[in-house]
Structures are given as structure tokens and as C-alpha cells.
Scaffold this motif. Structure first.
Motif, PDB file in Angstrom:
ATOM      1  N   GLN A  28      38.640   1.045  25.147  1.00 10.57           N
ATOM      2  CA  GLN A  28      38.349   2.014  24.099  1.00 10.57           C
ATOM      3  C   GLN A  28      38.946   1.558  22.757  1.00 10.57           C
ATOM      4  N   GLY A  29      38.123   1.527  21.711  1.00  6.61           N
ATOM      5  CA  GLY A  29      38.595   1.155  20.381  1.00  6.61           C
ATOM      6  C   GLY A  29      38.694  -0.334  20.132  1.00  6.61           C
ATOM      7  N   ARG A  30      38.315  -1.136  21.091  1.00  5.59           N
ATOM      8  CA  ARG A  30      38.366  -2.590  20.938  1.00  5.59           C
ATOM      9  C   ARG A  30      36.949  -3.150  21.086  1.00  5.59           C
ATOM     10  N   PRO A  31      36.687  -4.298  20.489  1.00  6.57           N
ATOM     11  CA  PRO A  31      37.561  -5.073  19.617  1.00  6.57           C
ATOM     12  C   PRO A  31      37.680  -4.454  18.229  1.00  6.57           C
ATOM     13  N   PHE A  32      38.658  -4.931  17.465  1.00  3.86           N
ATOM     14  CA  PHE A  32      38.833  -4.429  16.106  1.00  3.86           C
ATOM     15  C   PHE A  32      37.826  -5.049  15.145  1.00  3.86           C
ATOM     16  N   LEU A  33      37.445  -6.293  15.406  1.00  7.89           N
ATOM     17  CA  LEU A  33      36.531  -7.004  14.510  1.00  7.89           C
ATOM     18  C   LEU A  33      35.083  -6.594  14.767  1.00  7.89           C
ATOM     19  N   ASP A  34      34.313  -6.452  13.680  1.00  7.90           N
ATOM     20  CA  ASP A  34      32.876  -6.188  13.797  1.00  7.90           C
ATOM     21  C   ASP A  34      32.109  -7.461  14.117  1.00  7.90           C
ATOM     22  N   GLN A  35      32.616  -8.580  13.578  1.00  7.85           N
ATOM     23  CA  GLN A  35      31.939  -9.863  13.756  1.00  7.85           C
ATOM     24  C   GLN A  35      32.977 -10.969  13.841  1.00  7.85           C
ATOM     25  N   LEU A  36      32.654 -11.998  14.612  1.00  5.71           N
ATOM     26  CA  LEU A  36      33.555 -13.119  14.796  1.00  5.71           C
ATOM     27  C   LEU A  36      32.729 -14.395  14.828  1.00  5.71           C
ATOM     28  N   THR A  37      33.068 -15.346  13.957  1.00  4.95           N
ATOM     29  CA  THR A  37      32.337 -16.605  13.876  1.00  4.95           C
ATOM     30  C   THR A  37      33.271 -17.770  14.167  1.00  4.95           C
ATOM     31  N   PHE A  38      32.890 -18.604  15.112  1.00  2.75           N
ATOM     32  CA  PHE A  38      33.621 -19.829  15.405  1.00  2.75           C
ATOM     33  C   PHE A  38      32.843 -21.011  14.824  1.00  2.75           C
ATOM     34  N   LYS A  39      33.551 -21.893  14.099  1.00  5.47           N
ATOM     35  CA  LYS A  39      32.920 -23.087  13.541  1.00  5.47           C
ATOM     36  C   LYS A  39      33.706 -24.327  13.945  1.00  5.47           C
ATOM     37  N   SER A  40      32.981 -25.375  14.321  1.00 10.43           N
ATOM     38  CA  SER A  40      33.618 -26.669  14.548  1.00 10.43           C
ATOM     39  C   SER A  40      33.970 -27.279  13.201  1.00 10.43           C
ATOM     40  N   ILE A  41      35.087 -28.013  13.169  1.00 11.08           N
ATOM     41  CA  ILE A  41      35.534 -28.589  11.901  1.00 11.08           C
ATOM     42  C   ILE A  41      36.124 -29.957  12.173  1.00 11.08           C
ATOM     43  N   GLY A  42      36.229 -30.783  11.135  1.00 12.37           N
ATOM     44  CA  GLY A  42      36.565 -32.193  11.299  1.00 12.37           C
ATOM     45  C   GLY A  42      38.008 -32.529  11.589  1.00 12.37           C
ATOM     46  N   GLY A  43      38.880 -31.563  11.735  1.00  9.68           N
ATOM     47  CA  GLY A  43      40.278 -31.868  12.018  1.00  9.68           C
ATOM     48  C   GLY A  43      41.214 -30.973  11.238  1.00  9.68           C
ATOM     49  N   ASP A  44      42.514 -31.241  11.361  1.00  5.73           N
ATOM     50  CA  ASP A  44      43.527 -30.376  10.762  1.00  5.73           C
ATOM     51  C   ASP A  44      43.439 -30.345   9.233  1.00  5.73           C
ATOM     52  N   GLU A  45      43.210 -31.497   8.620  1.00  8.07           N
ATOM     53  CA  GLU A  45      43.138 -31.563   7.151  1.00  8.07           C
ATOM     54  C   GLU A  45      41.954 -30.746   6.646  1.00  8.07           C
ATOM     55  N   ALA A  46      40.794 -30.901   7.290  1.00  6.75           N
ATOM     56  CA  ALA A  46      39.606 -30.139   6.891  1.00  6.75           C
ATOM     57  C   ALA A  46      39.825 -28.649   7.108  1.00  6.75           C
ATOM     58  N   ALA A  47      40.530 -28.297   8.164  1.00  3.52           N
ATOM     59  CA  ALA A  47      40.820 -26.886   8.432  1.00  3.52           C
ATOM     60  C   ALA A  47      41.701 -26.291   7.338  1.00  3.52           C
ATOM     61  N   TYR A  48      42.700 -27.046   6.901  1.00  2.00           N
ATOM     62  CA  TYR A  48      43.593 -26.570   5.841  1.00  2.00           C
ATOM     63  C   TYR A  48      42.803 -26.307   4.561  1.00  2.00           C
ATOM     64  N   GLN A  49      41.900 -27.209   4.235  1.00  2.00           N
ATOM     65  CA  GLN A  49      41.077 -27.034   3.042  1.00  2.00           C
ATOM     66  C   GLN A  49      40.198 -25.789   3.159  1.00  2.00           C
TER      67      GLN A  49
END
Length: 330
Positions: A28-49
């Protein structure tokens, strides 16, 4: 289909998956998020950017030490170090040359300076361990009686006795893993061990194990409970395709530990297994590595902004509990 907190809106293979709130979720009352998007990314540096640009609000499995320190200083971000259960280990294929020879395996133990890698490359970030358990999991024991620690003179003597030692050292295509293999290559060279290094994406890495033509691999071993998931048997059981060890005595020890309900007895058996693995020089262990999670300010959730024990190498983020300051969102 299913009873999870989200349903699938769209899915681009190995690129992006968009989820939306499941109105029939049993909590009840979960999840809190209406939408959730997962994206692949090129690594830690790209993620920081991406985080700096506001293109992402969270990032899992941050492992680059310099970026962990840098992100911790960013007032817009929250960095949470997760709890380690899966130490780095050097798997040796004991069914094929050169590591079907115990002296070759012993030479790798003596030529490996885990403490130097832990302190210099990882800035003392993770605790040392001589076995397959970590401080975030069950039955942790950092020290193994009689463990072969760094001894360059012994390593050189064994290599000379063997008439030389050559190997290929592989690992997953991740920056810190590749840096660790480079450090090991340099250390082993001081003992006269000639190692070529190779990094694999996940698919080719699995194929390399299944081909049984590999000689040495830098991997992680263990889980929250050594018997669960991708635990110790995954790397060292005779029945596992990802093992370089086929030893009935070790199989018996691990099997008895997994099948015993008494925790005291289980710990004794796992301690015996760790000592036996060292006695046979099956696999040097380094340190109990664990990644960090990063979230923008205002985002919170278990495994994201609070530390959780990693079931295997990374924690399971409880996304049905993740929230943003303004309510729902991506």
C-alpha cells in the motif's frame, strides 16, 4: 505481467528501459515514484557528467576511487559506500598448465602484494581479506592460518625451479579491474613471471570460462551468505563452469557448510575450507571490494542513500522505497 512495483512502458535492448508505477502493487502506498528510467552509460566518468548536467538522478556501482572522492565533494550529490561481501580473487585454472603445478600456484601467491594494490590504487578504501568472505556478510574471517603472503625471494626461487612461468591474466572490462590486473602484471614481473593481460565484456568472459582455455582471472568471489547466489561454490565447486578447481575434499567442505543449520558449525567449516584452499594454493585473495551508489540531493532510498549488504558484488536497491523530494518522478 508480474507483481512488481513497476510495469514496462518501453525497452530498448542494452540501452534504456522505461517503467511506470504499478497501481496494483501489493504494498500500500508504494512505489513512491510515478516513473523510473534505467539507461546504460559509458562508465563512471560519463555517469558523473550526466549527474552534473541533471540528466540523471542516481547511479549504481560507482567504483573509480578518484571519482568517489570527487563526487563526495560535490554539494549536489550524495555518495554512499556499500558493504562488501565479495573479495577480489585471482582464479587459477588448476586443470591445465601452468597452474596444474602447485609450485606455479604458490609462486603467484608469493609474487602478489595485495596490500600495495589496496593502499596505492584504492587508497586503503577496502579491508584486506585472505578468504572468500567480506565484512558485510556472514562468517567473515580476515585472516587464514598459514596464508602465503608476499615473499619475492620465494616467488623468484619457485619461478627459477619451474624454468620460467607464463600466464594470461583476464578480467571483466571495468576500469578498476583492469587497473588491478596492470598492477599485478607489474608485481609478477619482479618475480620473473611473464603475464599478458586481457579484459572481456561479460559475454566473451563467460565464453572464456566455458571454453576452459583460460589460465588466470581476476574476479570476485562470495556473497552475503557463502552458500547463496553467486557464492563461493560459483568460483570453486567442481560442478561450476566458472571454477578452476575440481577437488572432492573442497566440494565436501563447502557442501557440509551449506547444508548445516548451526551457524557456529558453518563458520568452522568455512574457515576450514579457506585454510584448505590456501594449503593447496588454489586462489590468492586480495581485498573486500564494494562499489558506491550516488544520488542527487533530494533522492533517497535503501541501497541508494543508505548502505545495504551486497548479496553478491553490488547491493539490491529497493526501488519501491526510493523517493524524490518533490514526490514521484523518473
Amino acid at each position: 505481467m508480474g507483481a512488481g512495483p513497476f510495469t514496462v512502458v518501453s525497452n530498448k535492448l542494452s540501452s534504456q528501459i522505461v517503467l511506470k508505477k504499478n497501481p496494483t502493487y501489493f504494498k500500500q502506498g508504494r512505489p513512491f515514484l510515478d516513473q523510473l528510467t534505467f539507461k546504460s552509460i559509458g562508465g563512471d566518468e560519463a555517469a558523473y557528467q550526466a549527474l552534473q548536467a541533471g540528466q540523471a538522478q542516481a547511479y549504481e556501482n560507482l567504483s573509480t576511487p578518484s571519482l568517489i572522492d570527487q563526487m563526495k565533494k560535490d554539494p549536489k550529490l550524495q555518495v554512499t559506500q556499500q558493504l562488501s561481501t565479495s573479495p577480489y580473487n585471482i582464479q587459477l585454472n588448476t586443470d591445465a598448465p601452468p597452474f596444474n603445478n602447485p609450485k606455479a600456484r604458490q609462486a603467484i601467491y608469493y609474487a602478489t602484494d595485495s596490500e600495495a594494490i589496496r593502499s596505492k590504487l584504492f587508497q586503503n578504501r577496502y579491508p584486506s581479506t585472505q578468504g572468500f568472505t567480506g565484512p558485510g556478510g556472514r562468517f567473515f574471517e580476515a585472516d587464514v592460518p598459514g596464508y602465503r603472503t608476499t615473499d619475492l625471494a620465494k616467488a623468484k626461487a619457485l619461478v627459477k625451479e619451474l624454468g620460467g612461468l607464463k600466464t594470461e591474466l583476464g578480467t571483466i572490462n571495468v576500469l578498476v579491474a583492469k587497473q588491478t590486473t596492470q598492477a599485478l602484471q607489474s608485481q609478477w614481473a619482479q618475480a620473473g613471471i611473464k603475464a599478458t593481460i586481457k579484459s572481456y565484456d561479460l559475454g566473451p568472459l563467460i565464453q572464456a570460462f566455458q571454453s576452459k582455455k583460460w589460465t588466470a582471472m581476476l574476479q570476485t568471489a562470495g556473497s552475503y551468505d557463502p552458500a547463496a547466489g553467486v557464492g563461493v561454490a560459483f568460483r570453486y565447486s567442481s560442478k561450476s563452469p566458472f571454477s578452476g578447481v575440481h577437488d572432492k575434499k573442497l566440494d565436501a567442505l563447502l557442501g557440509q557448510a551449506a547444508g548445516t543449520l548451526d551457524d557456529g558449525q558453518r563458520k568452522t567449516l568455512y574457515d576450514q575450507a579457506a585454510k584448505y584452499m590456501n594449503d593447496e594454493a588454489y586462489s590468492p585473495f586480495l581485498f573486500a571490494f564494494a562499489p558506491a551508489s550516488v544520488a542527487a540531493k533530494g533522492v533517497s532510498g535503501p541501497g541508494l542513500t543508505t548502505a545495504l549488504t551486497c548479496v553478491v558484488v553490488t547491493p539490491s536497491i529497493l526501488y519501491d522505497e526510493v523517493s524524490m523530494g518533490g514526490g514521484g518522478g523518473a
